[in-house]
Design a protein around this motif. Structure first.
Motif, PDB file in Angstrom:
ATOM      1  N   THR A   1      20.830 120.892  49.779  1.00 36.87           N
ATOM      2  CA  THR A   1      20.842 119.639  49.043  1.00 36.87           C
ATOM      3  C   THR A   1      19.611 119.543  48.176  1.00 36.87           C
ATOM      4  O   THR A   1      18.515 119.820  48.628  1.00 36.87           O
TER       5      THR A   1
ATOM      6  N   ARG B   1      24.837 110.711  48.070  1.00 41.93           N
ATOM      7  CA  ARG B   1      25.434 111.710  48.943  1.00 41.93           C
ATOM      8  C   ARG B   1      24.380 112.684  49.466  1.00 41.93           C
ATOM      9  O   ARG B   1      24.249 112.893  50.668  1.00 41.93           O
TER      10      ARG B   1
ATOM     11  N   GLN C   1      22.942 113.203  53.254  1.00 40.51           N
ATOM     12  CA  GLN C   1      23.162 114.478  53.923  1.00 40.51           C
ATOM     13  C   GLN C   1      21.917 114.981  54.652  1.00 40.51           C
ATOM     14  O   GLN C   1      22.013 115.760  55.599  1.00 40.51           O
TER      15      GLN C   1
ATOM     16  N   VAL D   1      27.441 114.249  58.860  1.00 38.60           N
ATOM     17  CA  VAL D   1      27.602 113.417  57.681  1.00 38.60           C
ATOM     18  C   VAL D   1      28.850 113.860  56.925  1.00 38.60           C
ATOM     19  O   VAL D   1      28.985 115.035  56.586  1.00 38.60           O
ATOM     20  N   SER D   2      29.795 112.929  56.704  1.00 41.31           N
ATOM     21  CA  SER D   2      31.000 113.220  55.928  1.00 41.31           C
ATOM     22  C   SER D   2      30.890 112.496  54.594  1.00 41.31           C
ATOM     23  O   SER D   2      30.516 111.327  54.562  1.00 41.31           O
ATOM     24  N   ALA D   3      31.229 113.195  53.516  1.00 45.47           N
ATOM     25  CA  ALA D   3      31.069 112.592  52.192  1.00 45.47           C
ATOM     26  C   ALA D   3      31.999 113.263  51.203  1.00 45.47           C
ATOM     27  O   ALA D   3      32.508 114.339  51.485  1.00 45.47           O
TER      28      ALA D   3
END
Lengths: 382, 217
Positions: free
Chosen positions: A234, A248, A252, A261-263
């Motif tokens: 990231t 996002r 993360q 973490v879901s995105a």
């Protein structure tokens, strides 16, 4: 000064303009030579202008020689030559407003000052030359006023242009540095992925199978693996410009071996302040999980972008909170995490709901409008 | 019945480790492959039930290999086994036909269970994948429509996917929504099936358009 001045084309423009206007001035002197009060002085002035044109052209063509003092001298010399006009021109010429000895050649210094000092410098130099024109004309008339406006305006325009060119170059240099940094980051990420991560992953798996002390080492390796992955995959705090940044990638970074973490796949750009607050809210909710749900509880963070609205859900599978316990804490005046979360979300114009039951974990659902004012209006219309 | 598998990963340490783990748990490891091209070639010959596909394969694309394998070999299912954080890659692979996704940090029992379920025709959804798929449906709904209208989720499917993305198991979701465990599975499968179908139609449309263009030239 380091590097190439982005205003260099402007400097070359002033040099060319000075040469062209010198030819024009020479033509004017040639045509009017018989009408002058003192023809010798006209030729002398023209010789001085020629010498000054050569001198400034040679200097200003080199970046190192575009000295402040030389630019100021340019204005002074030009005005001085212009001020010989009353001695050169005859009364008859003044009566028919014949051109001053310097003609349009005198229009160049404000442009040079603009290129060197920016808009303010350009305007000031334009005013000085305009005043000098008024003096040389022995009074202010419509022509002098018009010249004054044109001189200051051209100084202003060139000044603005030069400043803009320099700013864009700075921005470009910045962008190139960022790009280089990103490239380096990607290279590092690849090499970390290809070596360290593979080994850590293997240690974690094998150690987990062996159990005992090895399992403890495996758990540590696993945590480092996740932290390292988050670090290299990231672009944290990457600002997409205009004061907005990606929620996002910020969320993360909260992922650990116990927090998933879901995105969505794409960026979720939001104002920087909103991102900071939402991340803080998620952190608070997760710290609550650590504190109350025990060391084995797991947590999930879900980020959804509904266009007008952003939804962040934080859920854990801990023991949950008994009904009334939160209210009890609040009525005792204790500002718990729940109240802090509610406060932060309300500040953003959003809503927060907490669902919990003994044995069913806790689940925070945070809904925040993308643009507070607009969506409030849209909301009331619904 | 023994489930046959093939492991695709460009890292020998990881590839051999996974192959050994699966072998120890009763799977028949028919082959391993270090890159996408080799994976497609070998899969044609050995026709495994399940391909465990890493997406980060150096110079060849795991997404492309997934598309080729699921397109050519109807009996073979692809389970993406990839590092977390490869969001768009994972989504692309799932759109290309993969029937599930598992993070590399999953434990051996989780891996074994996922391979079994994939072989049985189930989808393997992590919370992360559900988040990606949800986001993709919303993106498609917002994007300007061009050609085939994008598939949409029913309200129930959205609800189920959201629960998966929040980490609930199929059983927990079934309890929450008062539906059967099987119905939850069906909803999840349906969300993937629609994506696959849409993806194939879009690819075909793209190919036809470009083919016709080439002829006109």
């Amino acid at each position: 000064m380091t590097g190439r001045d982005p205003a260099t084309p402007l400097w070359w423009g002033t040099i060319a303009l000075r040469v062209v206007t010198l030819v024009f001035a020479a033509g004017v002197v040639l045509v009017h030579r018989t009408e002058y009060e003192r023809e010798w002085l006209a030729w002398t002035a023209l010789a001085a202008m020629t010498a000054w044109t050569v001198c400034t052209s040679l200097s200003f063509s080199r970046e190192a020689l575009r000295l402040r003092s030389l630019v100021l001298a340019d204005v002074a010399v030009t005005c001085a030559i212009m001020l010989t006009s009353p001695l050169v021109l005859s009364d008859a010429q003044y009566a028919e407003t014949a051109p001053l000895i310097t003609t349009v050649w005198a229009a160049v210094p404000p442009l040079v000052a603009g290129a060197r000092f920016g808009a303010t410098g350009g305007v000031l130099a334009g005013l000085v030359v305009a005043v000098s024109t008024g003096v040389a004309r022995l009074g202010v008339d419509l022509d002098v006023a018009r010249d004054g406006v044109l001189l200051t305006a051209s100084g202003l325009l060139i000044g603005v242009t030069a400043t803009t060119a320099r700013r864009s170059q700075t921005a470009l240099a910045q962008a190139m540095r960022t790009e280089a940094a990103n490239a380096e980051r990607e290279r590092l990420a690849r090499s970390i992925h290809d070596s360290v991560l593979q080994v850590l992953a293997r240690v974690r798996r094998r150690g987990g199978e062996l159990g005992g002390e090895a399992a403890e080492l495996a758990r540590l390796a696993g945590e480092q693996e996740i932290a390292l992955r988050a670090l290299v995959t990231t672009g944290s705090g990457r600002s997409s410009g205009g004061g907005s940044t990606d929620l996002r990638s910020a969320l993360q970074l909260l992922a650990t071996s116990r927090v998933q973490v879901s995105a969505p796949a794409g960026e979720v750009p939001l104002p920087e302040g909103t991102v900071t607050e939402l991340v803080a809210v998620a952190r608070e909710a997760l710290s609550n999980v650590d504190e109350h749900a025990g060391p084995t509880a797991r947590a999930w963070v879900l980020l959804e972008d509904l266009g007008e609205e952003i939804v962040v859900t934080i859920r854990d599978d801990g023991p949950g909170i008994a009904p009334g316990r939160l209210e009890l804490a609040q009525s005792h005046g204790r500002l718990g995490v729940a109240q802090s979360i509610r406060g932060r979300v309300a500040e953003l114009g959003g809503t927060s709901t907490l669902e919990t039951a003994p044995g069913a974990g806790t689940e925070w659902e945070i809904r925040v409008p993308r643009r507070p004012e607009r969506s409030r209006r849209a909301g009331s219309g619904r | 019945m023994t489930v046959s598998v093939m492991v695709v990963d460009d890292h020998p340490i990881w590839r051999d480790g996974v192959a050994r783990d699966l072998g120890e748990h009763g799977f028949e490891v028919r082959a391993t492959a270090p890159d996408g091209d080799a994976a497609v070639r070998i899969a044609r010959t050995v026709r495994p039930d399940v391909v465990l596909m890493d997406l980060n394969l150096g110079n060849t694309s795991g997404v492309q290999a997934t598309r080729s394998i699921t397109g050519e070999l109807p009996g073979t299912r692809v389970l993406v086994l990839s590092a977390s954080g490869e969001h768009s890659d994972v989504l692309e692979a799932v759109k290309a036909g993969a029937s599930g996704y598992l993070v590399k940090s999953a434990s051996v029992p989780e891996l074994v269970d996922a391979v079994r379920r994939t072989a049985a025709g189930d989808t393997v959804f992590t919370a992360g994948l559900a988040g990606l798929v949800l986001g993709e449906y919303r993106r498609m709904a917002d994007a300007p429509a061009e050609g085939e209208p994008p598939p949409r989720l029913t309200e129930r499917e959205t609800e189920v996917l959201r629960q998966v993305a929040k980490g609930l198991t199929a059983r927990q979701i079934a309890d929450r929504l008062v539906i059967s465990h099987r119905t939850v599975e069906n909803h999840v499968q349906s969300t993937l099936r629609k994506l696959h179908l849409h993806n194939r139609v879009e690819l075909a449309r793209y190919a036809i358009e470009h083919g016709l263009d080439a002829e006109e030239d």
